[in-house]
Design an enzyme around this catalytic site. Structure first.
Site, short mmCIF file in Angstrom:
data_model
loop_
_atom_site.label_atom_id
_atom_site.label_comp_id
_atom_site.label_asym_id
_atom_site.label_seq_id
_atom_site.Cartn_x
_atom_site.Cartn_y
_atom_site.Cartn_z
N GLU A 127 16.10 65.40 -17.58
CA GLU A 127 16.04 64.05 -17.03
C GLU A 127 14.61 63.61 -16.75
O GLU A 127 14.25 62.43 -16.94
CB GLU A 127 16.87 63.97 -15.74
CG GLU A 127 16.92 62.59 -15.12
CD GLU A 127 17.74 62.56 -13.85
OE1 GLU A 127 17.82 61.48 -13.22
OE2 GLU A 127 18.32 63.61 -13.47
N HIS A 133 17.81 54.18 -20.33
CA HIS A 133 17.46 53.04 -19.49
C HIS A 133 17.82 51.74 -20.21
O HIS A 133 17.28 50.67 -19.89
CB HIS A 133 15.97 53.08 -19.14
CG HIS A 133 15.67 52.63 -17.75
ND1 HIS A 133 14.83 51.59 -17.48
CD2 HIS A 133 16.10 53.08 -16.55
CE1 HIS A 133 14.74 51.41 -16.17
NE2 HIS A 133 15.51 52.30 -15.59
N GLY A 147 18.67 44.44 -14.95
CA GLY A 147 18.10 45.76 -14.76
C GLY A 147 18.90 46.59 -13.79
O GLY A 147 18.61 47.77 -13.57
N TYR A 154 23.08 47.78 -5.66
CA TYR A 154 22.78 46.88 -6.77
C TYR A 154 23.76 45.72 -6.84
O TYR A 154 23.42 44.62 -7.29
CB TYR A 154 22.82 47.64 -8.09
CG TYR A 154 21.56 48.39 -8.42
CD1 TYR A 154 20.36 47.72 -8.66
CD2 TYR A 154 21.55 49.78 -8.51
CE1 TYR A 154 19.19 48.41 -8.98
CE2 TYR A 154 20.40 50.48 -8.83
CZ TYR A 154 19.22 49.79 -9.06
OH TYR A 154 18.08 50.48 -9.37
N ASP A 164 17.60 42.03 -8.23
CA ASP A 164 17.27 42.20 -9.64
C ASP A 164 17.32 40.83 -10.32
O ASP A 164 17.40 39.80 -9.64
CB ASP A 164 18.27 43.18 -10.29
CG ASP A 164 17.61 44.03 -11.37
OD1 ASP A 164 17.16 43.45 -12.38
OD2 ASP A 164 17.54 45.26 -11.20
N ASP A 303 12.92 51.39 -3.40
CA ASP A 303 14.16 52.14 -3.18
C ASP A 303 13.93 53.58 -2.74
O ASP A 303 14.86 54.26 -2.30
CB ASP A 303 15.08 52.08 -4.41
CG ASP A 303 14.34 52.28 -5.71
OD1 ASP A 303 13.20 51.83 -5.82
OD2 ASP A 303 14.92 52.87 -6.65
N HIS A 355 13.93 45.20 -7.32
CA HIS A 355 14.04 45.93 -8.59
C HIS A 355 13.83 45.00 -9.78
O HIS A 355 14.34 45.25 -10.87
CB HIS A 355 15.42 46.59 -8.66
CG HIS A 355 15.54 47.67 -9.67
ND1 HIS A 355 16.36 47.57 -10.79
CD2 HIS A 355 14.96 48.89 -9.75
CE1 HIS A 355 16.28 48.68 -11.50
NE2 HIS A 355 15.44 49.50 -10.89
N LYS A 357 12.26 43.12 -13.00
CA LYS A 357 11.34 43.40 -14.09
C LYS A 357 11.33 42.21 -15.05
O LYS A 357 12.32 41.48 -15.16
CB LYS A 357 11.79 44.62 -14.91
CG LYS A 357 12.04 45.90 -14.12
CD LYS A 357 13.51 46.07 -13.84
CE LYS A 357 13.81 47.35 -13.11
NZ LYS A 357 13.75 48.50 -13.97
N GLU A 383 14.46 52.24 -23.72
CA GLU A 383 14.40 50.92 -23.08
C GLU A 383 14.79 49.82 -24.07
O GLU A 383 14.67 49.99 -25.29
CB GLU A 383 12.97 50.64 -22.59
CG GLU A 383 12.38 51.68 -21.66
CD GLU A 383 12.83 51.49 -20.22
OE1 GLU A 383 13.60 50.54 -19.96
OE2 GLU A 383 12.41 52.29 -19.36
#
Length: 449
Positions: A127, A133, A147, A154, A164, A303, A355, A357, A383
């Site tokens: 990991e 992701h 995300g 979340y 997010d 977080d 969180h 992006k 990603e």
């Protein structure tokens, strides 16, 4: 023929045509949860969910119940849930050792007559060196992109939330492209196994398959040639992007977007730790006179943050490491901050976390991604992103509304000295950072965490 002609060339991108009224932006985690549950309940043909994890908690159980209910209502429904292989088989950081979420998936599967398959995707043999992701849910012809993973915080199931971004796009071609990628490049791999079934193979027994899988992922791409109509480069469009490892196509497009900027860049990242390539393009953009706004979370909105009055854990040093980075960056760019060309904003809302992006470039491009814009994302994790090209500014109001919603919880840094330094930190943090710096392990931490 070279795929990338120059640092700022974006003409190679093959976009999928969009209608403006098919794009909808949500602003809160609670709205995201209710929308996701409603879409699952209404599904008629397919549900594909990709997430870092689906947690064994109240919100996770709500999602699982919705999936099984949808399958019971329509047994022909095509359902696949993809999560990271390693993350699903361990407990939370700092918690007692357990079978993780995978054991829970198996318990639920035994209790139902209908099957909801959950697949573990092993992007690496460990990991620490790479996870799934990949983001994006497909429900029928709707793409729901965020995300966010799937758990209480979340999805704002209880008191706290992790903020997010949340985007809905109704587009059959995009949905088909994302499902095709999952089927062709992920579910067909020998390294991928069901987690809702007993007798999950040990990671060490499939090491060779995992290495082969990662090698093939490096050349995997979304197929954007499924559209029947030719792409109008002067119209609204979306391009799905994917990448894993160094110099992958997603990384290159991120840098090309920054290099192509003429007037304005806005960046959201939860962990201030830009790769060198991104820092270089930001510096070049500042020299060109581009105005830049960077929105990051306050260290207390990270977080991993643990209040000083609670027992210290090593992982709690991470938010301070990111603040050290931010302070160093702010100090080196104090002249740009003072002139107003560079704006740094800290997001904070009580004890909730941040969180977000993504990037907005000039008025024409918006990048929706789970990529943290850090070295780990650029080198280790699988990603993806959705790049929206809006040359006619049809989504301008949605863009403005989203940014306004984000900035309502931010404060502007006018001087780097407003940020705490090492001597201000709690003793355990200060001592640990000192040891890391003395052995240069802080550099390793920035690369893998």
């Amino acid at each position: 023929m070279r795929l990338f002609k120059s640092a700022s060339d974006l003409t190679h991108l093959n976009g999928i045509p969009l209608q403006a009224d098919a794009v909808h932006t949500l602003h809160t985690a609670a709205d995201y949860r209710s929308t996701l549950l409603a879409k699952i309940a209404q599904a008629k043909h397919r549900i594909y969910l990709c997430s870092l994890y689906l947690q064994n908690d109240e919100a996770g159980a709500e999602i699982m119940q919705a999936l099984y209910a949808a399958k019971k209502a329509r047994p022909e429904l095509d359902i696949a849930v993809l999560v990271d292989w390693h993350r699903a088989q361990r407990g939370l950081i700092g918690a007692a050792k357990s079978g993780g979420n995978a054991a829970w998936y198996q318990e639920i599967s035994k209790a139902h007559a209908y099957t909801v398959p959950l697949y573990g995707i092993p992007v690496q043999t460990r990991e620490l060196f790479g996870v799934l992701h990949l983001k994006g849910f497909v429900i029928d012809d709707e793409v729901i992109y965020s995300g966010a993973s799937l758990n209480n915080v979340y999805l704002h199931k209880q008191d706290k939330y992790r903020h997010d971004r949340y985007l809905l796009i109704h587009n059959k071609v995009l949905a088909n492209s994302m499902v095709q990628f999952v089927r062709e490049h992920l579910l067909s791999a020998a390294a991928v196994h069901r987690l809702d079934m007993p007798e999950i193979p040990a990671t060490r027994s499939i090491r060779r398959e995992i290495k082969q899988f990662r090698g093939r992922l490096k050349s995997a791409r979304y197929d954007c040639n499924l559209a029947e109509q030719e792409h109008d480069r002067h119209g609204l469009s979306v391009t799905p992007l994917v990448g894993v490892g160094k110099n992958n196509p997603l990384n290159k497009v991120i840098c090309q977007l920054l290099a192509a900027s003429k007037t304005q860049i806005t960046i959201c990242t939860p962990y201030f730790n830009f790769p060198l390539a991104v820092t270089r393009e930001i510096n070049r953009a500042l020299k060109r006179g581009v105005r830049i706004c960077i929105i990051v979370g306050d260290k207390t909105a990270n977080d991993f943050f643990i209040p000083p009055e609670e027992p210290f854990k090593v992982i709690a040093a991470l938010p301070y490491l990111y603040e050290v980075n931010l302070r160093r960056f702010a100090k080196s760019h104090q002249a740009d901050i003072s002139s107003g060309q560079l704006q740094l904003r800290l997001w904070k809302d009580d004890d909730n976390t941040y969180h977000l992006k993504g990037m907005w470039i000039d008025q024409d491009y918006a990048l929706m991604t789970g990529n943290n814009l850090n070295p780990r994302a650029f080198r280790l994790d699988l990603e993806n992103a959705l790049l929206i090209h809006d040359p006619q500014h049809e989504l301008q109001q949605q863009r403005q509304d989203e940014l306004k919603s984000i900035m309502e919880k931010t404060a502007v840094i006018t001087h780097y000295q407003e940020l705490e330094k090492n001597t201000d930190y709690p003793d355990p943090v200060r001592k640990l950072l000192g040891r890391l710096s003395g052995t240069r392990l802080d550099r390793l931490a920035y690369r893998v965490l």
